[in-house]
Design a protein around this motif. Structure first.
Motif: not given
Length: 151
Positions: A77-94, A67-75
């Motif tokens: 994935t969420l961190a990568i998705a958040w990073g992509i969203l932040v990067y894309q929002s900066h690109r859109i603003i630019s 379960w810890s491996i599953v939790a780490i994988a989910i976290i």
């Protein structure tokens, strides 16, 4: 005949007593057997319960690890998705800033003659040249300059 009758009565009485004794002995042995079976069942129940507890103790760390491996994988994935969203929002603003800047330049160019139509022309030596239509009605200036069409 009375001796035979006495003998038969004694035999019947002896047989009856032996039957009662046998019945009591069988009942006693049956109770002892039943008690032994109950004791064995209780002992088996305790052994099975103990084995189940031991198995649960062994499985708990494995389950937690899984379960810890599953939790780490989910976290992750969420961190990568958040990073992509932040990067894309900066690109859109630019990109929005760049679009606004380009629209301002287009407005300025339109104001300063941006409606001039550029065309490709072929000269006498068969070379491709950039040409613009000229407004001959606007006249010419002393140094040979003319006003382009659309300005």
């Amino acid at each position: 005949m009375s001796k035979i009758l006495d003998l038969a009565k004694r035999f019947e009485q002896t047989s009856s007593e032996q039957a009662k004794d046998t019945e009591q002995a069988v009942a006693r042995e049956f109770k002892n057997h039943e008690k032994r079976l109950t004791d064995l069942l209780n002992e088996n129940e305790r052994a099975i319960s103990s084995a189940i507890r031991e198995q649960n103790k062994r499985l708990l760390p494995i389950m937690l690890k899984t379960w810890s491996i599953v939790a780490i994988a989910i976290i992750t994935t969420l961190a990568i998705a958040w990073g992509i969203l932040v990067y894309q929002s900066h690109r859109i603003i630019s990109n929005l800033d760049e679009i606004a800047s380009q629209e301002a330049r287009i407005a300025l160019l339109t104001e300063k003659g941006g409606k001039i139509e550029l065309q490709n022309c072929i000269d006498r030596k068969n070379r491709k040249r950039l040409c613009i239509p000229m407004n001959k009605d606007a006249g010419t200036w002393g140094n040979g300059l003319m006003v382009p069409m659309g300005y």
